[in-house]
Design a protein around this motif. Structure first.
Motif, mmCIF file in Angstrom:
data_model
loop_
_atom_site.group_PDB
_atom_site.id
_atom_site.type_symbol
_atom_site.label_atom_id
_atom_site.label_comp_id
_atom_site.label_asym_id
_atom_site.label_seq_id
_atom_site.Cartn_x
_atom_site.Cartn_y
_atom_site.Cartn_z
ATOM 1 N N UNK A 173 0.820 -1.215 0.000
ATOM 2 C CA UNK A 173 0.000 0.000 0.000
ATOM 3 C C UNK A 173 0.852 1.262 0.000
ATOM 4 N N UNK A 174 2.077 1.173 0.526
ATOM 5 C CA UNK A 174 2.965 2.338 0.584
ATOM 6 C C UNK A 174 3.792 2.511 -0.685
ATOM 7 N N UNK A 175 3.751 1.520 -1.582
ATOM 8 C CA UNK A 175 4.593 1.567 -2.784
ATOM 9 C C UNK A 175 4.059 2.584 -3.787
ATOM 10 N N UNK A 176 4.966 3.073 -4.624
ATOM 11 C CA UNK A 176 4.619 4.048 -5.663
ATOM 12 C C UNK A 176 3.830 3.347 -6.771
ATOM 13 N N UNK A 177 2.598 3.751 -6.961
ATOM 14 C CA UNK A 177 1.759 3.137 -7.987
ATOM 15 C C UNK A 177 1.511 4.019 -9.171
ATOM 16 N N UNK A 178 2.202 5.159 -9.261
ATOM 17 C CA UNK A 178 1.954 6.096 -10.368
ATOM 18 C C UNK A 178 3.158 6.295 -11.282
ATOM 19 N N UNK A 179 4.361 6.283 -10.727
ATOM 20 C CA UNK A 179 5.561 6.506 -11.529
ATOM 21 C C UNK A 179 5.992 5.210 -12.216
ATOM 22 N N UNK A 180 6.142 5.280 -13.544
ATOM 23 C CA UNK A 180 6.561 4.092 -14.285
ATOM 24 C C UNK A 180 8.051 3.835 -14.077
#
Length: 394
Positions: free
Chosen positions: A367-374
């Motif tokens: 849940x804390x991981x970056x889910x927007x930056x490729x």
């Protein structure tokens, strides 16, 4: 007087018998032993020669694991364990395309056409026509392994098999995007073209998701079946277009399942950069050595398929590792993910987490991981250069 004279000649004859009879018995016994030993030696030489003809030279690795095994079920006779998994006669295989040659024979992607012209993509693992009797039995054992063990969402599963007519084959479910390592490496070309496709768009949150699925498969193998994989790496993971992944490359685990021991000769072929310190010292493969490799797998994913330890020559890797050298945190890797990696790389195997704990960490941190930056590729190596740096034979 006469009786006394009669006694002496008899006494002399008796004394001679005491000497001669044991001598004759000893000689005959010795001769018998020599004959038995000669026959045993001759038989062992013959067996060894026959096994060599059947299985090849073990030093070159060209041998069946089941040395000189006997095929329990001749071609055409039903195997009671696999009978329910036989490909229905009214189904057919079309559009076969060979991907590579595996341990037993060609591995192909194909389309399975069933009743009502239903179609699904499959992977075929076929048994070569030039196989030995031992290899035939090994292949049957592999099919039984998939049937009995591979019933979990984290590992690739068998759909059907064919053992009652040539060629013998294992029919597995196909993942649309294929091998994860090749998928990650192809993302380099997408970036160079500056037109990345939606399929190749991976975030750190995707890495956590895929890693959790693989960890779940490894937890199932070790916890439910007391098996180790032996080569946890991106090249042994398959990926679907929905970013679901499954663990493959289960040949070493299948041998362990059948024999109760790990095939160290085949395990030695795993590239050194994926091997744990204790495995480099001696042929020891355990769940904790798989955990070490899982940390390397995490590095592969977050760097989009970069070779591990890119600045270390494969020949110098064992000595470098012994100096407590570890890979630095990749630029696009979050602290949480790097903490999981480094926990896998504890020098002492007992200090590494088990897959159950790893799975909990990955799920909690997701849940804390970056889910927007490729994620972006971290190297510009071509395929040949990648193989060289990774220490993989071309």
């Amino acid at each position: 007087m006469n009786s006394s004279e009669d006694f002496h000649p008899n006494e002399n004859g008796w004394q001679n018998s005491i000497i001669i009879v044991p001598t004759l018995l000893s000689s005959s016994t010795l001769l018998t032993v020599i004959i038995i030993l000669w026959r045993l030696f001759s038989r062992k030489r013959g067996d060894k020669r026959d096994a060599g003809e059947r299985t090849g030279d073990a030093r070159n690795g060209d041998y069946a694991v089941n040395m000189g095994g006997v095929y329990e079920y001749p071609l055409g006779a039903p195997d009671p364990v696999l009978e329910m998994k036989q490909l229905p006669q009214d189904w057919r295989v079309e559009d076969r395309a060979v991907l590579c040659v595996g341990h037993f024979g060609p591995i192909s992607r194909a389309v399975l056409v069933g009743k009502g012209e239903d179609r699904c993509e499959v992977i075929l693992k076929e048994l070569s026509e030039k196989c030995s009797p031992g290899e035939v039995q090994d292949f049957i054992d592999l099919l039984k392994f998939y049937n009995e063990v591979c019933n979990h969402g984290g590992v690739v599963r068998m759909l059907w098999c064919q053992t009652e007519a040539p060629p013998m084959c294992l029919i597995m479910e196909a993942m649309t995007l294929g091998n994860l390592l090749l998928f990650l490496r192809e993302s380099h070309e997408e970036e160079m073209a500056d037109t990345p496709s939606a399929v190749c768009s991976i975030t750190e949150q995707d890495v956590f998701s895929m890693a959790s699925q693989v960890a779940s498969g490894l937890e199932y193998l070790s916890g439910t079946h007391n098996l180790v994989h032996g080569y946890v790496a991106a090249c042994n993971v398959l990926i679907h277009e929905d970013m679901s992944v499954r663990l493959c490359g289960l040949g070493l685990a299948s041998v362990q399942h059948r024999t109760g021991s790990f095939p160290t000769s085949r395990a030695a072929r795993v590239p050194v950069k994926w091997q744990s310190p204790e495995r480099l010292r001696e042929p020891s493969v355990t769940e904790k050595s798989d955990v070490w490799s899982f940390g390397i797998f995490l590095y592969e994913m977050v760097t989009l398929g970069a070779p591990p330890y890119p600045d270390v020559d494969p020949a110098k890797f064992p000595k470098t590792l012994k100096k407590n050298y570890r890979m630095a945190k990749p630029q696009q890797c979050g602290e949480r993910l790097y903490d999981v990696m480094t926990s896998c790389w504890q020098w002492e195997a007992l200090n590494r987490p088990c897959f159950t704990n790893l799975l909990k960490q990955l799920q909690n941190f997701s849940a804390e991981a970056n889910g927007s930056t490729l994620l972006r590729a971290t190297d510009t190596l071509n395929w040949a250069e990648y193989l060289r740096v990774a220490g993989i034979p071309s």
